[in-house]
Design a protein around this motif. Structure first.
Motif, PDB file in Angstrom:
ATOM      1  N   VAL A 410       0.860  -1.177   0.000  1.00  0.00           N
ATOM      2  CA  VAL A 410       0.000   0.000   0.000  1.00  0.00           C
ATOM      3  C   VAL A 410       0.901   1.233   0.000  1.00  0.00           C
ATOM      4  O   VAL A 410       2.013   1.196   0.521  1.00  0.00           O
ATOM      5  CB  VAL A 410      -0.942  -0.012   1.228  1.00  0.00           C
ATOM      6  N   VAL A 411       0.430   2.299  -0.625  1.00  0.00           N
ATOM      7  CA  VAL A 411       1.193   3.542  -0.661  1.00  0.00           C
ATOM      8  C   VAL A 411       0.814   4.374   0.562  1.00  0.00           C
ATOM      9  O   VAL A 411      -0.328   4.809   0.692  1.00  0.00           O
ATOM     10  CB  VAL A 411       0.920   4.339  -1.950  1.00  0.00           C
ATOM     11  N   ARG A 412       1.776   4.571   1.457  1.00  0.00           N
ATOM     12  CA  ARG A 412       1.560   5.375   2.667  1.00  0.00           C
ATOM     13  C   ARG A 412       2.654   6.428   2.763  1.00  0.00           C
ATOM     14  O   ARG A 412       3.839   6.089   2.703  1.00  0.00           O
ATOM     15  CB  ARG A 412       1.587   4.505   3.929  1.00  0.00           C
ATOM     16  N   LYS A 413       2.246   7.668   2.857  1.00  0.00           N
ATOM     17  CA  LYS A 413       3.175   8.799   2.915  1.00  0.00           C
ATOM     18  C   LYS A 413       4.146   8.760   1.737  1.00  0.00           C
ATOM     19  O   LYS A 413       5.338   9.052   1.868  1.00  0.00           O
ATOM     20  CB  LYS A 413       3.934   8.806   4.253  1.00  0.00           C
ATOM     21  N   GLY A 414       3.613   8.375   0.588  1.00  0.00           N
ATOM     22  CA  GLY A 414       4.406   8.384  -0.627  1.00  0.00           C
ATOM     23  C   GLY A 414       5.341   7.211  -0.802  1.00  0.00           C
ATOM     24  O   GLY A 414       6.117   7.184  -1.761  1.00  0.00           O
ATOM     25  N   ARG A 415       5.273   6.225   0.069  1.00  0.00           N
ATOM     26  CA  ARG A 415       6.166   5.067  -0.029  1.00  0.00           C
ATOM     27  C   ARG A 415       5.350   3.781  -0.129  1.00  0.00           C
ATOM     28  O   ARG A 415       4.324   3.626   0.527  1.00  0.00           O
ATOM     29  CB  ARG A 415       7.077   4.968   1.202  1.00  0.00           C
ATOM     30  N   LEU A 416       5.846   2.851  -0.957  1.00  0.00           N
ATOM     31  CA  LEU A 416       5.257   1.522  -0.995  1.00  0.00           C
ATOM     32  C   LEU A 416       5.722   0.744   0.226  1.00  0.00           C
ATOM     33  O   LEU A 416       6.920   0.540   0.414  1.00  0.00           O
ATOM     34  CB  LEU A 416       5.693   0.785  -2.261  1.00  0.00           C
ATOM     35  N   VAL A 417       4.783   0.329   1.048  1.00  0.00           N
ATOM     36  CA  VAL A 417       5.110  -0.443   2.240  1.00  0.00           C
ATOM     37  C   VAL A 417       4.233  -1.687   2.259  1.00  0.00           C
ATOM     38  O   VAL A 417       3.203  -1.759   1.585  1.00  0.00           O
ATOM     39  CB  VAL A 417       4.894   0.382   3.531  1.00  0.00           C
ATOM     40  N   ALA A 418       4.642  -2.672   3.035  1.00  0.00           N
ATOM     41  CA  ALA A 418       3.873  -3.907   3.125  1.00  0.00           C
ATOM     42  C   ALA A 418       2.539  -3.639   3.812  1.00  0.00           C
ATOM     43  O   ALA A 418       2.497  -3.044   4.888  1.00  0.00           O
ATOM     44  CB  ALA A 418       4.666  -4.958   3.892  1.00  0.00           C
ATOM     45  N   ALA A 419       1.457  -4.070   3.187  1.00  0.00           N
ATOM     46  CA  ALA A 419       0.133  -3.939   3.801  1.00  0.00           C
ATOM     47  C   ALA A 419      -0.113  -5.070   4.792  1.00  0.00           C
ATOM     48  O   ALA A 419      -0.928  -4.945   5.697  1.00  0.00           O
ATOM     49  CB  ALA A 419      -0.947  -3.931   2.729  1.00  0.00           C
ATOM     50  N   LYS A 420       0.573  -6.169   4.590  1.00  0.00           N
ATOM     51  CA  LYS A 420       0.519  -7.297   5.528  1.00  0.00           C
ATOM     52  C   LYS A 420       1.829  -8.053   5.396  1.00  0.00           C
ATOM     53  O   LYS A 420       2.520  -7.944   4.380  1.00  0.00           O
ATOM     54  CB  LYS A 420      -0.675  -8.206   5.255  1.00  0.00           C
ATOM     55  N   SER A 421       2.181  -8.805   6.400  1.00  0.00           N
ATOM     56  CA  SER A 421       3.463  -9.512   6.370  1.00  0.00           C
ATOM     57  C   SER A 421       3.382 -10.726   5.459  1.00  0.00           C
ATOM     58  O   SER A 421       2.316 -11.327   5.272  1.00  0.00           O
ATOM     59  CB  SER A 421       3.858  -9.954   7.789  1.00  0.00           C
ATOM     60  N   GLY A 422       4.515 -11.074   4.894  1.00  0.00           N
ATOM     61  CA  GLY A 422       4.598 -12.274   4.087  1.00  0.00           C
ATOM     62  C   GLY A 422       3.981 -12.120   2.711  1.00  0.00           C
ATOM     63  O   GLY A 422       3.613 -11.027   2.274  1.00  0.00           O
ATOM     64  N   SER A 423       3.863 -13.236   2.030  1.00  0.00           N
ATOM     65  CA  SER A 423       3.301 -13.264   0.684  1.00  0.00           C
ATOM     66  C   SER A 423       2.223 -14.327   0.608  1.00  0.00           C
ATOM     67  O   SER A 423       2.065 -15.147   1.516  1.00  0.00           O
ATOM     68  CB  SER A 423       4.400 -13.560  -0.345  1.00  0.00           C
ATOM     69  N   VAL A 424       1.466 -14.287  -0.478  1.00  0.00           N
ATOM     70  CA  VAL A 424       0.377 -15.236  -0.685  1.00  0.00           C
ATOM     71  C   VAL A 424       0.640 -16.003  -1.974  1.00  0.00           C
ATOM     72  O   VAL A 424       0.962 -15.407  -3.005  1.00  0.00           O
ATOM     73  CB  VAL A 424      -0.976 -14.503  -0.777  1.00  0.00           C
ATOM     74  N   ASP A 425       0.501 -17.318  -1.931  1.00  0.00           N
ATOM     75  CA  ASP A 425       0.658 -18.155  -3.113  1.00  0.00           C
ATOM     76  C   ASP A 425      -0.708 -18.279  -3.792  1.00  0.00           C
ATOM     77  O   ASP A 425      -1.658 -18.802  -3.210  1.00  0.00           O
ATOM     78  CB  ASP A 425       1.172 -19.530  -2.698  1.00  0.00           C
ATOM     79  N   VAL A 426      -0.803 -17.779  -5.039  1.00  0.00           N
ATOM     80  CA  VAL A 426      -2.088 -17.786  -5.739  1.00  0.00           C
ATOM     81  C   VAL A 426      -2.181 -18.907  -6.766  1.00  0.00           C
ATOM     82  O   VAL A 426      -3.015 -18.875  -7.679  1.00  0.00           O
ATOM     83  CB  VAL A 426      -2.379 -16.425  -6.404  1.00  0.00           C
ATOM     84  N   THR A 427      -1.338 -19.941  -6.617  1.00  0.00           N
ATOM     85  CA  THR A 427      -1.392 -21.066  -7.556  1.00  0.00           C
ATOM     86  C   THR A 427      -2.788 -21.678  -7.600  1.00  0.00           C
ATOM     87  O   THR A 427      -3.345 -21.892  -8.686  1.00  0.00           O
ATOM     88  CB  THR A 427      -0.367 -22.147  -7.167  1.00  0.00           C
ATOM     89  N   ALA A 428      -3.363 -21.961  -6.442  1.00  0.00           N
ATOM     90  CA  ALA A 428      -4.689 -22.583  -6.412  1.00  0.00           C
ATOM     91  C   ALA A 428      -5.738 -21.667  -7.020  1.00  0.00           C
ATOM     92  O   ALA A 428      -6.671 -22.133  -7.687  1.00  0.00           O
ATOM     93  CB  ALA A 428      -5.063 -22.946  -4.971  1.00  0.00           C
ATOM     94  N   THR A 429      -5.604 -20.361  -6.789  1.00  0.00           N
ATOM     95  CA  THR A 429      -6.560 -19.410  -7.377  1.00  0.00           C
ATOM     96  C   THR A 429      -6.497 -19.474  -8.886  1.00  0.00           C
ATOM     97  O   THR A 429      -7.532 -19.514  -9.574  1.00  0.00           O
ATOM     98  CB  THR A 429      -6.235 -17.983  -6.898  1.00  0.00           C
ATOM     99  N   LEU A 430      -5.289 -19.489  -9.446  1.00  0.00           N
ATOM    100  CA  LEU A 430      -5.150 -19.560 -10.894  1.00  0.00           C
ATOM    101  C   LEU A 430      -5.594 -20.901 -11.446  1.00  0.00           C
ATOM    102  O   LEU A 430      -6.158 -20.983 -12.537  1.00  0.00           O
ATOM    103  CB  LEU A 430      -3.692 -19.286 -11.283  1.00  0.00           C
ATOM    104  N   GLU A 431      -5.363 -21.977 -10.683  1.00  0.00           N
ATOM    105  CA  GLU A 431      -5.784 -23.307 -11.139  1.00  0.00           C
ATOM    106  C   GLU A 431      -7.298 -23.397 -11.300  1.00  0.00           C
ATOM    107  O   GLU A 431      -7.796 -24.075 -12.191  1.00  0.00           O
ATOM    108  CB  GLU A 431      -5.341 -24.382 -10.138  1.00  0.00           C
ATOM    109  N   SER A 432      -8.016 -22.687 -10.450  1.00  0.00           N
ATOM    110  CA  SER A 432      -9.488 -22.756 -10.503  1.00  0.00           C
ATOM    111  C   SER A 432     -10.097 -21.655 -11.364  1.00  0.00           C
ATOM    112  O   SER A 432     -11.303 -21.549 -11.468  1.00  0.00           O
ATOM    113  CB  SER A 432     -10.054 -22.644  -9.075  1.00  0.00           C
ATOM    114  N   ALA A 433      -9.231 -20.841 -11.983  1.00  0.00           N
ATOM    115  CA  ALA A 433      -9.738 -19.723 -12.774  1.00  0.00           C
ATOM    116  C   ALA A 433     -10.358 -20.216 -14.079  1.00  0.00           C
ATOM    117  O   ALA A 433      -9.941 -21.212 -14.647  1.00  0.00           O
ATOM    118  CB  ALA A 433      -8.592 -18.754 -13.079  1.00  0.00           C
TER     119      ALA A 433
END
Length: 436
Positions: A410-433
Motif C-alpha cells: 500500500v502507498v503510505r506517505k508516498g512510499r510503498l510499504v507492506a500492507a501485511k506480512s509475508g506473501s500469498v501463493d495464488v497457484t490454487a486461485t489460478l488453477e481454478s480460474a
C-alpha cells in the motif's frame, strides 16, 4: 471489437493453449559455447580472463530505452553494474562475466535485432530482460538453444516456452492476487485495461481472485493504450465503482499509461469516494516518486507485487552492488521492479554457473542444468525456484509459471510499504480460474 488490430504478442487469449509438442530440434539445435573473444561494440563490459586464455562467459540483457512508451533503462544499466561487481570478486568461478546490452526500442524489429546479436556474439543466456515482442525474439533464441532467464513477465511466451525460466508470476499472479485481496475490502470493482490482446486476458485474471473471495466479477472497461488523457474513462469507472453503494474500487492496469489515467482520475471531485488499486508493472516506487509522492494520485492505493518491499533487508545484496558500482547512475533504483527482477535473474544465473563447477558454460549446459531440476534459492526474495517441463499451472496454459507468490503493498506517505506480512501463493486461485 472484431475489427481491432492486435499488434503485441503479450498474453494471448487463454484458449490458445500451449502445445506440448515442441520439436526437439528447436530445443537442441545450435547450442552455443561462450566466445573465445568478444567482438568489439557498445554495451560490452570488459573483464579479466580466467587462466591462460579468454574463458569469459557472455550473456545479454535487453530492455526498451528512450522510447515514447514503456522504458526500463535500469535493467541493462544494473546488468552492467553487476558484471563490474562480480568481476571485482574474481568473476564466476574465475571466469569473467561479459554483459552485452541491447535496446529493443519497444518494437518487433528492435527485439529481433537484439536476439540476433545475442546469437552472433555467443551469449549463453539472455538474463533479466524486458520485451513485449516475444514472437520476434523467441524463435531466434529457440533456434540457437539460448535460455531466457528472468524475463519481466509481460508476454504469454515467457510462461509457455521451454526455453523460458521466469522468476516471477507476471501479470497472471499479480491480478489474481489483487482480486483476492480486494474481495474483502471493496464494494463494486471497476477494471480499466488496455484495449489490446494483453488487455483481453486481464478481466479473467482479476475475476479469478475476486471469485476466490466470493466477490462479484469486476466490470470491464477497455481503453486506448496510447491515450494522452482518460477523463471519460475515469468518470465511467467512478460511476461503476460507486453504483449500488459501498466503498468501491477502481483498478487501472494500463501499464505505462496508468499514471496518465490517474492524473485524469484525481481531477474528478468524486475520486476520494473510492479506493484505487493496481499492480507492479503499472506502478512502482519510481512512478510514485515522479507523480508527487504523498501528494500524488497513488496515496492510499493497494498494489500487488512479486517481491518484498524495497526496504526489506533481503535486498541488501542488490543495494550493495548498486552502492559499489553504480552509486551515481540515476537509471538504477533499488525500488524499480525491473532492476529487482534483473538482480534475481543474475542470482539464478550465478547459481547455475556454480552448479557446473569447472565444466564448460554454454547455452546447452546452462539449459541442461535448469532442465535437470536444479533448485535455486534467492535469499528469500522468491520461493525456491525449480523449473519442470510442465508445472502445476500447465493445466491453465502456464506451464513455466513456478513462482505464484504475491505480496500486498500500500502507498503510505508516498512510499510503498507492506500492507501485511509475508506473501500469498495464488497457484490454487489460478488453477481454478476460468481462463478459456
Amino acid at each position: 471489437m472484431t475489427g481491432r488490430r492486435r499488434t503485441r504478442s503479450t498474453f494471448l487469449p487463454w484458449h490458445h493453449r500451449f502445445t506440448r509438442h515442441v520439436r526437439s530440434s528447436a530445443l537442441l539445435a545450435g547450442a552455443l559455447t561462450a566466445s573465445a573473444s568478444l567482438l568489439a561494440g557498445c554495451g560490452v563490459i570488459p573483464g579479466t580472463t580466467g587462466g591462460s586464455g579468454d574463458t569469459s562467459i557472455t550473456v545479454m540483457t535487453w530492455a526498451p530505452e528512450d522510447t515514447s512508451a514503456t522504458n526500463k533503462p535500469g535493467m541493462p544499466a544494473f546488468a552492467r553494474a553487476y558484471a563490474r561487481w562480480i568481476n571485482a570478486q574474481g568473476g564466476l568461478g574465475g571466469r569473467a562475466l561479459k554483459v552485452l546490452t541491447c535496446n529493443d526500442r519497444n518494437d518487433s524489429v528492435g527485439a529481433a535485432k537484439c536476439a540476433r546479436r545475442a546469437v552472433k556474439e555467443g551469449a549463453v543466456a539472455v538474463v533479466g530482460s524486458y520485451s513485449q515482442y516475444s514472437d520476434s525474439f523467441f524463435p531466434t533464441l529457440q533456434g540457437a538453444g539460448i535460455p531466457y532467464i528472468g524475463g519481466y513477465g509481460v508476454t504469454n511466451a515467457e510462461f509457455t516456452s521451454p526455453l523460458s525460466y521466469p522468476v516471477n508470476g507476471g501479470q497472471p499472479a499479480l491480478l489474481a492476487g489483487l482480486g483476492r485481496e480486494l474481495s474483502g475490502v471493496c464494494g463494486r470493482v471497476a477494471l480499466v485495461r488496455p484495449d489490446t490482446i494483453a488487455g483481453d486476458a486481464l478481466p479473467s485474471l482479476l475475476d479469478s481472485g475476486l471469485d476466490a473471495g466470493g466477490h462479484a466479477d469486476a466490470t470491464d472497461q477497455p481503453a486506448a493504450e496510447d491515450a494522452t488523457e482518460y477523463s471519460a474513462q475515469a468518470q465511467k469507472a467512478l460511476a461503476e465503482a460507486t453504483r449500488g453503494g459501498g466503498k468501491g474500487c477502481v483498478v487501472p492496469a494500463l501499464g505505462g499509461r496508468t499514471s496518465t489515467f490517474m492524473d485524469s482520475f484525481r481531477r474528478d471531485d468524486d475520486a476520494s469516494s473510492v479506493r484505487t488499486a493496481t499492480v507492479l508493472g503499472s506502478v512502482d516506487q519510481t512512478v510514485i516518486n515522479s507523480t508527487g509522492g504523498a501528494a500524488g494520485p497513488y496515496e492510499g492505493a493497494y498494489v500487488t507485487g512479486w517481491y518484498p518491499v524495497a526496504s526489506d533487508a533481503r535486498w541488501n545484496g542488490m543495494k550493495k552492488i548498486i552502492s559499489d558500482e553504480a552509486f551515481t547512475d540515476n537509471r538504477i533504483e533499488a525500488d524499480d521492479t525491473g532492476v529487482q527482477t534483473t538482480y534475481i535473474a543474475y542470482t539464478v544465473f550465478k547459481k547455475v554457473v556454480e552448479s557446473l563447477g569447472s565444466g564448460q558454460v554454454t547455452a546447452d549446459t546452462v539449459r541442461s542444468a535448469l532442465d535437470d531440476g536444479l533448485r535455486i534459492e534467492t535469499g528469500g526474495l522468491t520461493p525456491t525456484l525449480r523449473w519442470q517441463f510442465a508445472d502445476r499451472l500447465g493445466s491453465v496454459g502456464l506451464p513455466r509459471l513456478v513462482n505464484a507468490d504475491v505480496s500486498l503493498q500500500v502507498v503510505r506517505k508516498g512510499r510503498l510499504v507492506a500492507a501485511k506480512s509475508g506473501s500469498v501463493d495464488v497457484t490454487a486461485t489460478l488453477e481454478s480460474a476460468n481462463l478459456d
